[in-house]
Write a protein that holds these residues in place. Structure first.
Motif, mmCIF file in Angstrom:
data_model
loop_
_atom_site.group_PDB
_atom_site.id
_atom_site.type_symbol
_atom_site.label_atom_id
_atom_site.label_comp_id
_atom_site.label_asym_id
_atom_site.label_seq_id
_atom_site.Cartn_x
_atom_site.Cartn_y
_atom_site.Cartn_z
ATOM 1 N N LEU A 2 0.830 -1.200 0.000
ATOM 2 C CA LEU A 2 0.000 0.000 0.000
ATOM 3 C C LEU A 2 0.870 1.257 0.000
ATOM 4 C CD1 LEU A 2 -2.781 -1.096 2.528
ATOM 5 C CD2 LEU A 2 -2.967 -0.941 0.048
ATOM 6 N N PHE A 3 1.991 1.193 0.718
ATOM 7 C CA PHE A 3 2.921 2.314 0.719
ATOM 8 C C PHE A 3 3.673 2.423 -0.604
ATOM 9 C CE2 PHE A 3 2.562 2.293 5.384
ATOM 10 C CZ PHE A 3 2.582 3.655 5.640
ATOM 11 N N SER A 4 4.192 1.296 -1.097
ATOM 12 C CA SER A 4 5.020 1.342 -2.306
ATOM 13 C C SER A 4 4.216 1.786 -3.521
ATOM 14 C CB SER A 4 5.676 -0.019 -2.571
ATOM 15 O OG SER A 4 4.719 -1.024 -2.837
ATOM 16 N N ASP A 5 2.952 1.364 -3.588
ATOM 17 C CA ASP A 5 2.126 1.769 -4.721
ATOM 18 C C ASP A 5 1.830 3.265 -4.692
ATOM 19 O OD1 ASP A 5 2.151 -0.794 -5.615
ATOM 20 O OD2 ASP A 5 0.078 -1.262 -5.068
ATOM 21 N N MET A 6 1.910 3.877 -3.520
ATOM 22 C CA MET A 6 1.722 5.322 -3.413
ATOM 23 C C MET A 6 3.029 6.084 -3.564
ATOM 24 S SD MET A 6 -1.198 6.014 -0.581
ATOM 25 C CE MET A 6 -2.875 5.423 -0.801
ATOM 26 N N GLY A 7 4.084 5.365 -3.918
ATOM 27 C CA GLY A 7 5.338 6.032 -4.239
ATOM 28 C C GLY A 7 6.395 5.990 -3.176
ATOM 29 N N ALA A 8 6.113 5.411 -2.004
ATOM 30 C CA ALA A 8 7.119 5.322 -0.951
ATOM 31 C C ALA A 8 8.251 4.388 -1.382
ATOM 32 C CB ALA A 8 6.493 4.818 0.346
ATOM 33 N N VAL B 70 9.931 1.524 -0.475
ATOM 34 C CA VAL B 70 9.764 0.383 0.424
ATOM 35 C C VAL B 70 10.874 -0.621 0.137
ATOM 36 C CG1 VAL B 70 8.249 -1.496 1.147
ATOM 37 C CG2 VAL B 70 7.284 0.738 0.541
ATOM 38 N N ILE B 71 11.666 -0.898 1.151
ATOM 39 C CA ILE B 71 12.740 -1.882 1.031
ATOM 40 C C ILE B 71 12.265 -3.180 1.669
ATOM 41 C CG2 ILE B 71 15.123 -2.452 1.616
ATOM 42 C CD1 ILE B 71 15.704 0.544 1.743
ATOM 43 N N ASN C 257 6.565 -2.634 -6.865
ATOM 44 C CA ASN C 257 7.134 -1.310 -6.585
ATOM 45 C C ASN C 257 8.129 -1.288 -5.419
ATOM 46 O OD1 ASN C 257 5.698 -0.027 -8.651
ATOM 47 N ND2 ASN C 257 3.940 0.357 -7.341
ATOM 48 N N LYS C 258 8.383 -2.427 -4.789
ATOM 49 C CA LYS C 258 9.341 -2.458 -3.693
ATOM 50 C C LYS C 258 10.744 -2.758 -4.216
ATOM 51 C CE LYS C 258 5.883 -4.415 -0.509
ATOM 52 N NZ LYS C 258 5.578 -5.529 0.424
ATOM 53 N N ARG C 259 11.756 -2.283 -3.493
ATOM 54 C CA ARG C 259 13.122 -2.761 -3.701
ATOM 55 C C ARG C 259 13.358 -3.923 -2.738
ATOM 56 N NH1 ARG C 259 17.496 1.817 -3.495
ATOM 57 N NH2 ARG C 259 16.359 2.573 -1.667
ATOM 58 N N GLY C 260 14.328 -4.772 -3.057
ATOM 59 C CA GLY C 260 14.520 -5.950 -2.228
ATOM 60 C C GLY C 260 15.967 -6.216 -1.882
ATOM 61 N N PRO D 63 10.703 -7.487 -6.360
ATOM 62 C CA PRO D 63 12.137 -7.722 -6.486
ATOM 63 C C PRO D 63 12.503 -9.203 -6.479
ATOM 64 C CG PRO D 63 11.595 -7.040 -4.254
ATOM 65 C CD PRO D 63 10.345 -6.888 -5.059
ATOM 66 N N LEU D 64 13.549 -9.524 -7.226
ATOM 67 C CA LEU D 64 14.159 -10.846 -7.141
ATOM 68 C C LEU D 64 14.917 -10.936 -5.823
ATOM 69 C CD1 LEU D 64 15.577 -11.084 -10.788
ATOM 70 C CD2 LEU D 64 13.409 -12.010 -9.926
ATOM 71 N N ILE D 65 15.349 -12.134 -5.466
ATOM 72 C CA ILE D 65 16.064 -12.323 -4.202
ATOM 73 C C ILE D 65 17.358 -11.509 -4.212
ATOM 74 C CG2 ILE D 65 17.203 -13.997 -2.687
ATOM 75 C CD1 ILE D 65 15.265 -16.122 -3.786
#
Length: 425
Positions: free
Chosen positions: A30-36, A38-39, A73-76, A395-397
């Protein structure tokens, strides 16, 4: 279907560290889709939430469709929080973050020296949300739970299914955890607003059991107000005062429709009269039904179960001659408009729904590693100035290990390799 696009974002200034698993990952989404920023932090080798179903049924954690769905939309990065080096790296990341969201058991992060009290010493204004089955306090705080037991403990499981059979579990996937994840996001966003006014961070205690209670809002008052204990009623409407079960789901040629064939007051009685007129026009209305007074004879105060069953059988004999589309288009909008009827859509119906297509709800997200683009459920809300966008797939692993550890935390190449060799990242 629409494709990815770059737009200004509502939360581009916010960084989230996401340590959640299962349905709780919805919180970070929900945060990442709003542009945050997110790791998503997962253990070396991959998260236990990289579960089936898999892309083209290829059993590979990198092809988990469940993972795809809740980590867009997250980084991993990978990080072993059980190691001293991993704990120090997490603390460094925490100093750069606005919000931490985790779904470990009560006390787990505290025992690692990474709980709210520990992190708030190095980052006083941190917002720290912990999602657990039963919350941080109370006699069940330390209990473990599954999705099934959470629905049972929240009371909603008792409401679902036919009265003469065992309760029916709620759908596919960790549905209860989705509620916990959504509540954590709401709490964290509210805490961010409060911090913007006061400068203060805070701890957010999310109980999944309590989060699922919202599903009972139409049932709980029955006991509190009337002393009536709700019992499962199946695919019917339930008149609490008389315990009469009124059918509202009816079979048709290609599935099910919901028709609120009820009486006593409007809009139900008028809708039922229009349905009866349609049945009469097609020669499928029994004489007794044509004479039924929906205002008086079908009033909840006097309605008997045998009449409700008889009416349901007559209506279903009619609906079985029609498709969902015919019943909806003719009954709701056509000649007999304003009949309270709606199709029960299956997954194929939803994927082909003209309204969803018109609003470009389905979004094609490129997966370069698969040489494919996959359709995703699109924005859940529409924001005129800061629209929700799908910038990248999950994100991939360890995909962003180098970008974050080298580029942002300033770790050297040699130290990065040493940490990888030791299983820290």
């Amino acid at each position: 279907m629409s494709t990815l696009n770059e737009e200004k974002s509502a939360l581009s200034h916010v960084r989230i560290l996401d340590l959640t698993e299962g349905g709780c990952m919805l919180s970070g989404k929900l945060f990442s889709d709003m542009g945050a920023d997110v790791i998503k932090i997962e253990p070396p080798g991959g998260s236990p939430s990289r579960i089936p179903p898999y892309y083209r049924d290829i059993e590979d954690p990198q092809k988990s469709i469940f993972w795809f769905a809740y980590n867009t939309n997250k980084r991993g990065i990978t990080l072993n929080l059980k190691t001293p080096e991993g704990q120090e790296l997490f603390k460094k990341l925490a100093t750069t973050a606005d919000v931490i969201i985790e779904s470990f058991g009560v006390g787990y992060m505290d025992n690692l020296g990474l709980g709210y009290k520990d992190i708030s010493k190095i980052k006083p204004n941190i917002i720290y949300a912990s999602i657990t089955p039963f919350g941080q306090s109370g006699p069940k705080a330390g209990y473990k739970a599954s999705d099934l037991t959470l629905w049972a403990s929240g009371g909603f499981l008792n409401d679902c299914g036919d009265p003469d059979r065992a309760p029916v579990w709620i759908g596919f996937g960790p549905q209860a955890s989705f509620y916990g994840g959504a509540e954590a996001a709401i709490g964290a966003m509210t805490a961010l607003w409060y911090r913007s006014r006061t400068g203060e961070g805070q701890f957010i205690d999310v109980s999944i059991q309590e989060s699922t209670m919202s599903c009972n809002m139409n049932v709980l008052p029955m006991w509190d107000v009337n002393g009536v204990e709700f019992k499962r009623v199946g695919a019917v409407s339930f008149v609490a005062a008389t315990r009469v079960r009124q059918p509202i789901y009816f079979k048709c040629k290609d599935g099910l429709v919901m028709i609120l064939a009820l009486g006593g007051n409007d809009p139900y009685a008028s809708s039922s009269e229009r349905l009866v007129q349609w049945m009469k026009d097609e020669g499928m209305c029994p004489d007794w039904l044509a004479k039924l007074n929906w205002w008086k004879d079908y009033n909840a105060a006097v309605l008997k179960q045998d009449l409700a069953d008889k009416v349901g059988q007559a209506i279903e004999a009619f609906t079985m001659t029609k498709t969902k589309a015919e019943l909806y288009e003719i009954g709701a909008f056509g000649k007999y408009k304003q009949i309270l009827v709606a199709p029960v859509s299956n997954t194929r119906d939803i994927s082909e729904d003209i309204q969803l297509k018109a609003r470009q709800f389905w979004v094609n997200v490129p997966h370069p590693e698969l040489n494919d683009s996959l359709p995703y459920c699109g924005p859940y809300i529409r924001m005129s100035e800061t629209p929700i966008t799908f910038r990248k797939r999950a994100p991939l692993i360890g995909e962003d290990n180098r970008e974050i550890y080298l580029g942002e935390l300033g770790i050297s190449e040699a130290n990065l390799k040493a940490l990888q060799d030791k299983g820290v990242i």
